[in-house]
Design an enzyme around this catalytic site. Structure first.
Site, PDB file in Angstrom:
ATOM      1  N   PHE A 129       0.771  -1.277  -0.012  1.00  8.51           N
ATOM      2  CA  PHE A 129      -0.081   0.104   0.088  1.00  8.51           C
ATOM      3  C   PHE A 129       0.780   1.420  -0.073  1.00  8.51           C
ATOM      4  O   PHE A 129       1.531   1.306   0.700  1.00  8.51           O
ATOM      5  CB  PHE A 129      -0.837  -0.051   1.148  1.00  8.51           C
ATOM      6  CG  PHE A 129      -1.615   1.254   1.335  1.00  8.51           C
ATOM      7  CD1 PHE A 129      -2.937   1.361   0.301  1.00  8.51           C
ATOM      8  CD2 PHE A 129      -1.872   1.896   2.296  1.00  8.51           C
ATOM      9  CE1 PHE A 129      -3.628   2.317   0.573  1.00  8.51           C
ATOM     10  CE2 PHE A 129      -2.507   3.131   2.400  1.00  8.51           C
ATOM     11  CZ  PHE A 129      -3.716   3.354   1.456  1.00  8.51           C
TER      12      PHE A 129
ATOM     13  N   SER B  29       3.664  -7.065   2.563  1.00  5.75           N
ATOM     14  CA  SER B  29       2.817  -6.009   3.296  1.00  5.75           C
ATOM     15  C   SER B  29       1.084  -6.053   2.818  1.00  5.75           C
ATOM     16  O   SER B  29       0.665  -7.470   2.778  1.00  5.75           O
ATOM     17  CB  SER B  29       3.096  -4.612   3.139  1.00  5.75           C
ATOM     18  OG  SER B  29       2.490  -3.715   4.159  1.00  5.75           O
ATOM     19  N   MET B  30       0.676  -4.991   2.270  1.00  7.19           N
ATOM     20  CA  MET B  30      -0.798  -5.196   1.700  1.00  7.19           C
ATOM     21  C   MET B  30      -0.677  -6.259   0.550  1.00  7.19           C
ATOM     22  O   MET B  30      -1.477  -6.998   0.228  1.00  7.19           O
ATOM     23  CB  MET B  30      -1.275  -3.942   1.142  1.00  7.19           C
ATOM     24  CG  MET B  30      -2.768  -4.189   0.591  1.00  7.19           C
ATOM     25  SD  MET B  30      -3.138  -2.614  -0.224  1.00  7.19           S
ATOM     26  CE  MET B  30      -2.335  -2.464  -2.011  1.00  7.19           C
TER      27      MET B  30
ATOM     28  N   ASP C 176       9.587  -4.311  12.969  1.00  5.99           N
ATOM     29  CA  ASP C 176       8.643  -3.815  11.817  1.00  5.99           C
ATOM     30  C   ASP C 176       7.775  -2.680  12.106  1.00  5.99           C
ATOM     31  O   ASP C 176       6.928  -2.944  13.278  1.00  5.99           O
ATOM     32  CB  ASP C 176       7.668  -5.093  11.397  1.00  5.99           C
ATOM     33  CG  ASP C 176       7.044  -4.448   9.990  1.00  5.99           C
ATOM     34  OD1 ASP C 176       6.472  -3.320   9.737  1.00  5.99           O
ATOM     35  OD2 ASP C 176       6.610  -5.265   9.202  1.00  5.99           O
TER      36      ASP C 176
ATOM     37  N   HIS D 218      10.416  -3.223   8.011  1.00  7.27           N
ATOM     38  CA  HIS D 218       9.202  -3.581   7.325  1.00  7.27           C
ATOM     39  C   HIS D 218       9.595  -4.139   5.738  1.00  7.27           C
ATOM     40  O   HIS D 218       9.223  -5.202   5.360  1.00  7.27           O
ATOM     41  CB  HIS D 218       8.178  -2.665   7.227  1.00  7.27           C
ATOM     42  CG  HIS D 218       6.904  -3.227   6.558  1.00  7.27           C
ATOM     43  ND1 HIS D 218       6.078  -4.021   6.929  1.00  7.27           N
ATOM     44  CD2 HIS D 218       6.295  -2.414   5.563  1.00  7.27           C
ATOM     45  CE1 HIS D 218       4.909  -4.030   5.997  1.00  7.27           C
ATOM     46  NE2 HIS D 218       5.209  -3.183   5.266  1.00  7.27           N
TER      47      HIS D 218
END
Length: 259
Positions: free
Chosen positions: A25, A93-94, A194, A224
């Site tokens: 994202f 992530s997303m 993260d 992250h």
């Protein structure tokens, strides 16, 4: 709007095993391009799309939603399925959440799943404020470049558009109900340090999927965006070994270059 230099999608025509990589994202394919090139150099067919609203300016992301982002990766998956005998989905992530939904909805068409610091929830007070705040404040500060490696930068927006963040929250709620439908072999790599997605997200995913072939790897040296961090090579190598274990033809067709 023109795409930012470095944010372009990446595709490589390789062998009969395909890999779809999904970025996060407000991010771009730049965060996953070294991973994509690593797999392409070893003969795999690779697709790394640019998600709608990303890679230009944050205003473009503000008018998109999770259905747009998911539709893009689903189109790429269908294209790979037409050209490849086995297809793996991966995400950061997303992008990990998008990969999980592909696995949940496409069943045996997806051979395996690789996740790096996957997101599963919008945490804290922000989650409850989003439905109202998005009508009052257009953006909040960005979440890019959470990377321990000095000099490594993520190409991503410096603002988070709240309409899009609200849609992301709705997507996570939708996916959470679908996680038990994920049955494919799963490789999940996550960072204890993260500052964007807490380890609780990985734990919840592992607790809700129905996969029985599960490998969890801890990325002690990275934050992250681990694909651009100290553990990047480990991610690349372990994902390739994971794919090779499940698709024995990998590594037997020689190597390819470029893309």
């Amino acid at each position: 709007m023109p795409v930012l230099p470095g944010a372009e999608p990446y595709r490589h025509e390789g062998g009969e095993v395909g890999v779809l990589l999904c970025h996060g994202f407000t991010g771009t394919p730049q965060s996953l391009r070294p991973w994509a090139q690593f797999l392409a150099d070893r003969g795999l067919t690779v697709s790394l799309p640019l998600l709608p609203g990303h890679g230009t300016r944050w205003e473009d992301l503000q008018v998109t939603g999770w259905q747009d982002w998911y539709a893009e990766v689903e189109r790429e998956l269908r294209g790979l399925l037409e050209r490849c005998t086995e297809v793996f989905v991966c995400g950061l992530s997303m992008g990990g959440a998008l990969a999980l939904r592909l696995a949940a909805t496409h069943g045996d068409e997806v051979r395996g799943v690789v996740l790096v610091n996957p997101a599963n929830k919008v945490h804290g007070l922000a989650a409850y404020a989003l439905p109202v705040a998005r009508h009052l404040v257009p953006t909040t500060p960005g979440i890019a470049s959470d990377i321990a490696l000095e000099g490594s930068k993520e190409l991503a927006y410096d603002r988070v558009p709240l309409h899009a963040a609200h849609s992301l929250r709705r997507f996570f709620q939708q996916l959470d109900r679908e996680l038990p439908q994920v049955t494919q072999p799963l490789l999940l790599l996550h960072s204890p340090q993260d500052h964007v997605v807490p380890p609780a997200d990985s734990a919840r995913i592992l607790g809700r999927v129905s996969s029985t072939d599960v490998t969890e790897t801890i990325l002690e040296q990275s934050y992250h965006v681990a694909t651009l961090d100290h553990d990047a090579d480990r991610i690349f190598e372990e994902s390739y070994a994971f794919i090779g274990r499940l698709a024995p033809s990998v590594g037997k067709e020689g190597t390819a270059t470029g893309g």
